[in-house]
Design a protein around this motif. Sequence first.
Motif, mmCIF file in Angstrom:
data_model
loop_
_atom_site.group_PDB
_atom_site.id
_atom_site.type_symbol
_atom_site.label_atom_id
_atom_site.label_comp_id
_atom_site.label_asym_id
_atom_site.label_seq_id
_atom_site.Cartn_x
_atom_site.Cartn_y
_atom_site.Cartn_z
ATOM 1 N N VAL A 101 -8.955 -35.048 -20.849
ATOM 2 C CA VAL A 101 -10.176 -34.351 -20.469
ATOM 3 C C VAL A 101 -9.887 -33.591 -19.178
ATOM 4 C CG1 VAL A 101 -12.588 -34.576 -19.764
ATOM 5 C CG2 VAL A 101 -11.645 -36.126 -21.501
ATOM 6 N N PRO A 102 -10.000 -32.254 -19.139
ATOM 7 C CA PRO A 102 -9.818 -31.531 -17.870
ATOM 8 C C PRO A 102 -10.768 -32.101 -16.808
ATOM 9 C CG PRO A 102 -9.873 -29.994 -19.708
ATOM 10 C CD PRO A 102 -10.256 -31.329 -20.268
ATOM 11 N N SER A 103 -10.201 -32.509 -15.675
ATOM 12 C CA SER A 103 -10.967 -33.281 -14.694
ATOM 13 C C SER A 103 -10.738 -32.781 -13.282
ATOM 14 C CB SER A 103 -10.565 -34.760 -14.783
ATOM 15 O OG SER A 103 -10.771 -35.271 -16.079
ATOM 16 N N ASP A 104 -11.656 -33.161 -12.396
ATOM 17 C CA ASP A 104 -11.571 -32.861 -10.972
ATOM 18 C C ASP A 104 -11.497 -31.350 -10.760
ATOM 19 O OD1 ASP A 104 -11.540 -35.637 -10.254
ATOM 20 O OD2 ASP A 104 -9.483 -35.693 -11.001
ATOM 21 N N ILE A 105 -12.610 -30.712 -11.106
ATOM 22 C CA ILE A 105 -12.688 -29.251 -11.133
ATOM 23 C C ILE A 105 -13.625 -28.786 -10.029
ATOM 24 C CG2 ILE A 105 -13.263 -27.255 -12.553
ATOM 25 C CD1 ILE A 105 -12.799 -29.069 -15.032
ATOM 26 N N GLU A 106 -13.123 -27.943 -9.165
ATOM 27 C CA GLU A 106 -13.875 -27.426 -8.015
ATOM 28 C C GLU A 106 -14.078 -25.927 -8.207
ATOM 29 O OE1 GLU A 106 -13.188 -27.100 -3.148
ATOM 30 O OE2 GLU A 106 -11.575 -27.787 -4.463
ATOM 31 N N ILE A 107 -15.345 -25.505 -8.315
ATOM 32 C CA ILE A 107 -15.672 -24.098 -8.560
ATOM 33 C C ILE A 107 -16.696 -23.689 -7.510
ATOM 34 C CG2 ILE A 107 -16.608 -22.450 -10.228
ATOM 35 C CD1 ILE A 107 -15.646 -24.327 -12.446
ATOM 36 N N ARG A 108 -16.270 -22.966 -6.476
ATOM 37 C CA ARG A 108 -17.151 -22.668 -5.348
ATOM 38 C C ARG A 108 -17.024 -21.217 -4.908
ATOM 39 N NH1 ARG A 108 -15.899 -24.460 -0.891
ATOM 40 N NH2 ARG A 108 -13.824 -25.320 -1.233
ATOM 41 N N GLY A 109 -18.146 -20.648 -4.523
ATOM 42 C CA GLY A 109 -18.154 -19.359 -3.836
ATOM 43 C C GLY A 109 -17.682 -18.187 -4.661
ATOM 44 N N ASN A 110 -17.827 -18.248 -5.999
ATOM 45 C CA ASN A 110 -17.371 -17.173 -6.875
ATOM 46 C C ASN A 110 -18.525 -16.265 -7.280
ATOM 47 O OD1 ASN A 110 -14.487 -18.234 -7.507
ATOM 48 N ND2 ASN A 110 -15.810 -19.983 -7.960
ATOM 49 N N HIS A 111 -18.181 -15.073 -7.710
ATOM 50 C CA HIS A 111 -19.151 -14.133 -8.273
ATOM 51 C C HIS A 111 -18.838 -13.996 -9.764
ATOM 52 C CE1 HIS A 111 -21.042 -9.805 -8.174
ATOM 53 N NE2 HIS A 111 -21.720 -10.651 -8.922
ATOM 54 N N PHE A 112 -19.695 -14.562 -10.614
ATOM 55 C CA PHE A 112 -19.580 -14.463 -12.069
ATOM 56 C C PHE A 112 -20.502 -13.336 -12.522
ATOM 57 C CE2 PHE A 112 -18.424 -18.759 -11.092
ATOM 58 C CZ PHE A 112 -17.727 -19.313 -12.146
ATOM 59 N N THR A 113 -19.983 -12.338 -13.236
ATOM 60 C CA THR A 113 -20.848 -11.253 -13.673
ATOM 61 C C THR A 113 -20.278 -10.555 -14.898
ATOM 62 O OG1 THR A 113 -22.106 -9.322 -12.902
ATOM 63 C CG2 THR A 113 -19.794 -9.474 -12.209
ATOM 64 N N LYS A 114 -21.142 -9.840 -15.594
ATOM 65 C CA LYS A 114 -20.745 -8.951 -16.691
ATOM 66 C C LYS A 114 -21.316 -7.568 -16.369
ATOM 67 C CE LYS A 114 -21.251 -12.760 -20.013
ATOM 68 N NZ LYS A 114 -19.877 -13.277 -20.029
ATOM 69 N N PRO A 115 -20.510 -6.496 -16.442
ATOM 70 C CA PRO A 115 -21.028 -5.158 -16.170
ATOM 71 C C PRO A 115 -22.103 -4.765 -17.184
ATOM 72 C CG PRO A 115 -18.624 -5.179 -16.149
ATOM 73 C CD PRO A 115 -19.065 -6.497 -16.711
ATOM 74 N N LEU A 116 -23.143 -4.103 -16.711
ATOM 75 C CA LEU A 116 -24.199 -3.667 -17.617
ATOM 76 C C LEU A 116 -23.712 -2.599 -18.592
ATOM 77 C CD1 LEU A 116 -27.270 -3.615 -15.224
ATOM 78 C CD2 LEU A 116 -26.614 -5.358 -16.899
ATOM 79 N N SER A 117 -22.561 -2.001 -18.328
ATOM 80 C CA SER A 117 -21.981 -1.042 -19.278
ATOM 81 C C SER A 117 -21.544 -1.729 -20.565
ATOM 82 C CB SER A 117 -20.806 -0.299 -18.645
ATOM 83 O OG SER A 117 -19.791 -1.220 -18.262
ATOM 84 N N TRP A 118 -21.524 -3.069 -20.589
ATOM 85 C CA TRP A 118 -21.221 -3.825 -21.809
ATOM 86 C C TRP A 118 -22.487 -4.140 -22.609
ATOM 87 C CZ3 TRP A 118 -17.620 -8.279 -19.636
ATOM 88 C CH2 TRP A 118 -16.451 -7.710 -19.086
ATOM 89 N N LYS A 119 -23.670 -3.864 -22.057
ATOM 90 C CA LYS A 119 -24.932 -4.279 -22.681
ATOM 91 C C LYS A 119 -25.488 -3.169 -23.574
ATOM 92 C CE LYS A 119 -29.468 -6.239 -21.622
ATOM 93 N NZ LYS A 119 -30.249 -5.319 -22.471
ATOM 94 N N ILE A 120 -25.603 -3.462 -24.844
ATOM 95 C CA ILE A 120 -26.170 -2.503 -25.786
ATOM 96 C C ILE A 120 -27.602 -2.176 -25.360
ATOM 97 C CG2 ILE A 120 -26.830 -2.127 -28.194
ATOM 98 C CD1 ILE A 120 -24.602 -4.121 -28.952
ATOM 99 N N ASP A 177 -28.479 -0.623 -22.572
ATOM 100 C CA ASP A 177 -28.572 -0.280 -21.157
ATOM 101 C C ASP A 177 -28.205 1.193 -20.968
ATOM 102 O OD1 ASP A 177 -28.697 -1.712 -18.308
ATOM 103 O OD2 ASP A 177 -27.134 -0.165 -18.219
ATOM 104 N N PRO A 178 -28.829 1.893 -20.019
ATOM 105 C CA PRO A 178 -28.479 3.303 -19.797
ATOM 106 C C PRO A 178 -26.999 3.545 -19.523
ATOM 107 C CG PRO A 178 -30.512 2.768 -18.653
ATOM 108 C CD PRO A 178 -29.968 1.474 -19.187
ATOM 109 N N SER A 179 -26.309 2.535 -18.988
ATOM 110 C CA SER A 179 -24.884 2.690 -18.681
ATOM 111 C C SER A 179 -23.972 2.241 -19.817
ATOM 112 C CB SER A 179 -24.534 1.897 -17.417
ATOM 113 O OG SER A 179 -24.689 0.499 -17.648
ATOM 114 N N TYR A 180 -24.542 1.806 -20.961
ATOM 115 C CA TYR A 180 -23.744 1.252 -22.066
ATOM 116 C C TYR A 180 -22.642 2.221 -22.489
ATOM 117 C CZ TYR A 180 -22.620 -0.576 -26.728
ATOM 118 O OH TYR A 180 -21.968 -1.071 -27.827
ATOM 119 N N ALA A 181 -21.402 1.685 -22.573
ATOM 120 C CA ALA A 181 -20.219 2.497 -22.843
ATOM 121 C C ALA A 181 -19.840 2.511 -24.326
ATOM 122 C CB ALA A 181 -19.049 2.005 -22.002
#
Length: 483
Positions: free
Chosen positions: A227-246, A248-252
């Motif tokens: 089992v993957p264990s002892d996982i530290e995930i801190r201070g990150n920016h998780f995001t998806k660009p809106l250009s990926w969103k069907i 959205d005005p920016s959709y590519a």
Amino acid sequence: PRATIDTAYRPAGGRTFLVREGDDFQTALYKAQPGDVIRLEAGATFVGPFTLPKKPGSEWITIRTSAPDSSLPPPGTRVDPSHARVMPKIVVGRGAAGAVTTAPGAHHFRFIGIEILPRKGVFVYNLAMLGANERSEDQFPQHIIFDRCYIHGDAVAGGRRGIALNGKSLAVIDSYLSDFKEVGAEAQAILGWNGPGPFKIVNNYLEGAGENVMFGGGGDPTVAGLVPSDIEIRGNHFTKPLSWKIGDPSYARMPWTVKNLFELKNARRVLVEENLFENNWGHAQPGFAVVFTVRNQNGGAPWAVVEDVTFRRNIVRHSASGVNLLGQDNLQPSQQAKRILIRDNLFEDISGAKWGGSGILFQMLNGTAEVMIDHNTGLQDGSIIMADGAPHTGFVYRNIQKNVIAGGSGAYYPRDNFFPASLDKVGFVNRAAGDHRLAESSPSKKAGTDGRDLGANMTALSQAAAAGAQRPGRNQLSQRHRR
């Protein structure tokens, strides 16, 4: 986590040598001894794949840009694509296992200021493949760090995965991972499934269409009981660009397969703290931003479990729904998800109407155990909690008394809760400007059963906000984040 990773850089006393464009980087890796520094020529291109060999000893081999230290932000500060001009480029073409791979038992390598990418227009399955199907403890790669690196898929073709994180004492810090996207399959910035840990993912920009980060997917562990264990995930920016969103005005105009921002399928002792999670919508999944769903992925890991997870002081915003928890795999035999704490988080703009889902804040399915939800602030247009399936034992929604449920009806809830007619009646300092602290005049100020303000501790969320706003040289994380 019971074990953590010290990622402080300590120069060793070995040799330092320069590898220029046209030189053989793989030969340099074979010749390097523990304590040595390999300086790759800044701006030069090195065509892989390259394999990290197993070496004796426990000193680090450092692989870094030849550019001076001043050309990169200091440790504890995230790089971004503007730093690519001073980074050597490790490039890989179609069909390779990865640009960087590991020999069985490879250990003690640190990359500093390196760009890793595919050839132009090429889709690659993995850029850094740290372990995969090892079957014994001595085969796992260990003590490998990516520090202030820029790792990205092709802007047009995408890519399956940035880093496959399978091993022991593996870390990704202060780095920028982007453009991991695929149509018809899941793409991740970071995925781990066959390493015992510990793992450290701190102060990174993380972009992936399927899941930005996931532990437990990708296949069953090839080591029984792992089992993957002892996982530290801190201070990150998780995001998806809106250009990926069907829509959205920016959709590519490319329907990349979108699922969630963070998922655990097989993991224990996980700390998720002070991260910013944003932009997730209903597409290949219903649109929950955070997913704790125990899965025996291919049917060969009945020991799979999600347990001892702390999710605190995070900001989750601009998503179709909030957190989904699954007690047991409904498709294959698994263990029960248990001991999950969700505390002091801000959930903002959780909207099915806007992001294409149900707007549920918390969903609990198929019999979890000992889940605690405490002191969160949620701004959503669907249910606060939806539960279904087998009973959820030991569930604590603290505090059942003295919650603020804007627009709710007291007839449906225990007594001693608060039901302002609208969010504007709660008494935020400036909700329109995103300031969700409670004003001194708010009736919710210090009104909790524990004497705290109702909702999340907004002061404690400042680091999560900084995770999204950070730029080189500014908004650096606290000294605790630099360790």
